[in-house]
Every structure is written in structure tokens, then in C-alpha cells.
Design a protein around this motif. Structure first.
Motif, short mmCIF file in Angstrom:
data_model
loop_
_atom_site.label_atom_id
_atom_site.label_comp_id
_atom_site.label_asym_id
_atom_site.label_seq_id
_atom_site.Cartn_x
_atom_site.Cartn_y
_atom_site.Cartn_z
N ILE A 174 0.82 -1.22 0.00
CA ILE A 174 0.00 0.00 0.00
C ILE A 174 0.85 1.26 0.00
O ILE A 174 0.56 2.21 -0.74
N PHE A 175 1.90 1.29 0.81
CA PHE A 175 2.68 2.52 0.94
C PHE A 175 4.13 2.15 1.22
O PHE A 175 4.43 1.64 2.29
N ILE A 223 -4.76 8.24 -0.32
CA ILE A 223 -4.67 7.05 -1.17
C ILE A 223 -6.02 6.71 -1.79
O ILE A 223 -6.11 6.45 -3.00
N VAL A 261 2.81 5.32 -3.27
CA VAL A 261 1.65 4.44 -3.43
C VAL A 261 1.48 4.15 -4.92
O VAL A 261 1.76 5.00 -5.77
N GLY A 277 -1.79 -0.57 -4.89
CA GLY A 277 -1.92 -0.23 -3.48
C GLY A 277 -3.24 0.46 -3.18
O GLY A 277 -3.89 0.18 -2.17
N GLN A 278 -3.64 1.35 -4.07
CA GLN A 278 -4.94 2.01 -3.92
C GLN A 278 -6.07 0.99 -3.98
O GLN A 278 -7.03 1.04 -3.21
#
Length: 426
Positions: free
Chosen positions: A183-184, A310, A339, A343-344
Motif C-alpha cells: 500500500i505505501f 490514497i 503508493v 496499493g490504492q
């Protein structure tokens, strides 16, 4: 060096909320001033909710998505909060038990006002980078509940009730930190931190707050600038305006963030008024989306802003997000990460917005009932049986939301000789 960052992330925003514009009219506040808060709703904690239930409910969907083997690799559990329920026993022990984590796990609780969530994240990041246990994961849970009992006895530190009541919220953000930053992905070494002693806000006793709102604002602005300047010294060719696709701020209320961003754009980026407003809407507003609906949840707030950036950002390619974290007293940090579209998409499976939509809307009489009964469960409560039917509509909505979302929730059932006992609603 291994990659590191947030593998999974979730927010839990409680069972009920209050429309803050309705609150402003009810309290007969100056609505012109109120508009500057940029707030819409605030989560209100129910008697059957406490920092433990918020934290577990945020983390549970993350844990449920793991295999048993993956779950057993969680070797560090950090609870980040200024709403502790015991001077000695950490809330992380309750979370560890009810989430069914491996007993070969470090667990503890840390506090540094609203900076605590970032402190926990950075500690987890460095645990992964140290590679003392390759493949291990860390669970970081930032959870807080606002207090509205004001410390009395002097005028040096006084909280502006009309300022804090509309913006104070409740909730938690849970992060799974690992070598798989789906994700990050953290920009390792890209950190600017800045802090000094200042008495802007504090909790002198467990269930009350005191503070100087003007001093807190000035400290926040100072730290935002100085933390970024140190980040800029450590990272080559950084530009506040162009290096970050989005910006996520610790958000006591949206207007404070807007003021900080305006100052940064004027002093650092040398931008004009129209450019500043456009840039705020484009790079900062996505990060306010959830904060406007939950309120200030202290250590978890900058992480909630990150989730908003995000979820609501235009992530059609890898995007860099700059994060500013501030905790009164004070300590601050500017850091960043990347991101991706995947991931979003992964964060989107947590359906944070839908959860917030499913909360019960409190009327003002119901809200006043909760305030009047807030003494039932507080720090040091020895014995209490929780009345889940104090506001029957909330409990029913909570059960309906549990069925609708398909996610089990936990609630506080009883306190017996200081020991808190929780129960699942599935």
C-alpha cells in the motif's frame, strides 16, 4: 536494503457520529468562525466502545486476510495512544489476545500526544530494516478517544470548548508493516524531525485536557516548516510544490491544515493566492476526506489522512505522498512514501467510506445523554456493566452494519475488578 512500508491498512470510525454543523447551531457558535474548521462530522464513542475496541475493530479485517503462517510472523505489536486505560498494563495485551496473535511477540504501548502513530510506524519500519528476524511483520495500532472534561483551577491553560468539541473525534487506524509494502512504500532515510518543549496542550489527569489553542497553532506551524526544512537537507533536490503528488497532514481540524499549507506555499514555494488555493484542493483535500467525517483522533489522524490521500487521490501511476505528523509538547516529523495503483486498489477493499456511511447519526438530545453518562466508563473504573441499550438505535445500527459489512466487531461488555471484558458481535 529491503523494501519496507505498509502492507495493509484499515480505519475503524465507530458506531455513531454527530453532524458538527448541527452541533454548532445547537451551541450557538459563531458559524462564520465554524466554517473555517472545515469539519462535517465527528465520531462519538459509545459506552460500549473504548480505545481497545476501536483498535481491535480496525485491525481485525487485516488479520483475517492473512494466512495462519503470515499471522504468526507478526512479531511486534505497538499500540499508540494518549487514551490509555491503565498506568501499567498496556492496551496492546488486550489487542494481542482478541486478535489471536502468536505469543512470540513483543507488545507495548507508547505515547507522545498526536505524534504517537508516526512514532509507532517509524519504530516498526526500523524493526523491519534491522533484519534481526527476516520476514517478520509488525502491527501498529493507533487508537484514541477525545475527552471533553476540562481541567479546572487556573487560566494559564484552558481549552476553548467551542473549538475542541466540534473537532474532537474517536477512532483507530491499524497498519501491518513489513517487507511487502503493497500500500505505501516508505522512502527510507527521507525523514525530517523537529521538536522542543512547549506547553501547548496536555492531559494533566487521565480524563481531562488543558491547552492553549493559539500556542498550539503557532507550534504546529513552526514544526511544519522546520521538519520539512530538515527533510529538504537530507533529501537531494526536494521541492515542496513539485516533489509530492499529495500531502497528508495531522489534522486537528481542516482549517489548521489549510493554514499550514498556505504558509508553506508562501514561504517555501513562493506561490501566490490563486495557486495556493488550487494546490490545496488538488494535493491536500483528498487527505482531509476521512478526517472531515471522523474528527481529530490524535495519533491516528495523520494515518487517516494518508488513507484519504490514497483512497481519493488520482493514483493512475506511482505517486509520492508527503506526510506531516505533529504531537503537542512537542515532536514532529515530515516523511514520505510511494503508493501505486495496486496499493490504492488493495486499500479500497477495506471499504472505509462505506463503514463511515453505515454509522448511526446522533440527535442532539442523544448526544447530550451520552455526555451526561460519560462518567460510567473512564480511567480507573473498577466495576461496571455496560448498558448497550442506552441508545437502542445505535446498538441496532451497529448490529446491522456488522451483518452488512460481514466484519465481526468487538465491544466492551463489562469491567470487573478493573479487568475489561470484551465480546464479539458477528
Amino acid at each position: 536494503m529491503v523494501a519496507v512500508g505498509i502492507e495493509a491498512m484499515n480505519h475503524y470510525g465507530g458506531s455513531a457520529y454527530l453532524d458538527v454543523l448541527e452541533l454548532a447551531h445547537y451551541r450557538q457558535l459563531d458559524t462564520a468562525r465554524f466554517d473555517n474548521l472545515l469539519m462535517k462530522q465527528k465520531t462519538v464513542a459509545m459506552p460500549f466502545e473504548d480505545p481497545v475496541t476501536f483498535g481491535i475493530n480496525a485491525a481485525k479485517p487485516i488479520i483475517d486476510a492473512l494466512s495462519e503462517a503470515e499471522k504468526d510472523r507478526i512479531e511486534l505489536l505497538i499500540c499508540c495512544s494518549e487514551s490509555g486505560i491503565d498506568f501499567g498494563k498496556s492496551m496492546s495485551t488486550y489487542m494481542h489476545y482478541y486478535l489471536g496473535l502468536n505469543r512470540n511477540c513483543r507488545m507495548f504501548e507508547l505515547k507522545q500526544a498526536c505524534y504517537s502513530g508516526t512514532a509507532g510506524l517509524q519504530m516498526a519500519v526500523n524493526f523491519i530494516l534491522a533484519q534481526t528476524s527476516p520476514g517478520a511483520k509488525a502491527l501498529v495500532v493507533a487508537t484514541d478517544i477525545s475527552r471533553f472534561l476540562v481541567a479546572e483551577g487556573g487560566d494559564a491553560l484552558t481549552m476553548d470548548w467551542s473549538f475542541t468539541e466540534p473537532s474532537g473525534g474517536a477512532g483507530a487506524v491499524a497498519l501491518l508493516v513489513s517487507e511487502q509494502p503493497d500500500i505505501f512504500q516508505i522512502d527510507v532515510g527521507a525523514n525530517g524531525y523537529y521538536g522542543y518543549e512547549v506547553m501547548d496542550t496536555c492531559r494533566p489527569i487521565p480524563d481531562s485536557e488543558a491547552g492553549n489553542a493559539d500556542l498550539s497553532l503557532l507550534s504546529y506551524l513552526d514544526c511544519c516548516e522546520q521538519a520539512f526544512l530538515q527533510y529538504q537537507q537530507r533529501v537531494a533536490d526536494v521541492d515542496y510544490r513539485t516533489s509530492f503528488n499529495y500531502l497528508s497532514f495531522h489534522t486537528p481540524f481542516g482549517g489548521m491544515v489549510k493554514g499550514a499549507h498556505r504558509q508553506m506555499m508562501r514561504k517555501i514555494a513562493k506561490a501566490g493566492r490563486d495557486d495556493i488555493e488550487q494546490d490545496f484542493m488538488q494535493r491536500v483535500m483528498p487527505g482531509l476526506s476521512y478526517c472531515q467525517r471522523v474528527g481529530n483522533i490524535m495519533g491516528a489522524t495523520v494515518l487517516l489522512s494518508l488513507a484519504g490521500s490514497i483512497d481519493y487521490g488520482d493514483i493512475n501511476s506511482p505517486k509520492r505522498i508527503g506526510c506531516f505528523s505533529y504531537g503537542s509538547g512537542c515532536c514532529s516529523e515530515f516523511y514520505s512514501g510511494v503508493v501505486t495503483p495496486s496499493g490504492q486498489k488493495k486499500l479500497g477493499t477495506m471499504a472505509i467510506a462505506s463503514h463511515l456511511d453505515n454509522r448511526y447519526r446522533l440527535s442532539m438530545p442523544e448526544y447530550e445523554t451520552l455526555l451526561a453518562g460519560s462518567e460510567q466508563v473512564k480511567f480507573g473504573t473498577r466495576n461496571a456493566v455496560i448498558d448497550t441499550e442506552l441508545l437502542p438505535g445505535v446498538w441496532q445500527t451497529n448490529q446491522n452494519a456488522t451483518l452488512k459489512e460481514g466484519k465481526a466487531r468487538i465491544y466492551l461488555r463489562e469491567i470487573k475488578e478493573f479487568y475489561r471484558q470484551y465480546e464479539w458481535v458477528a
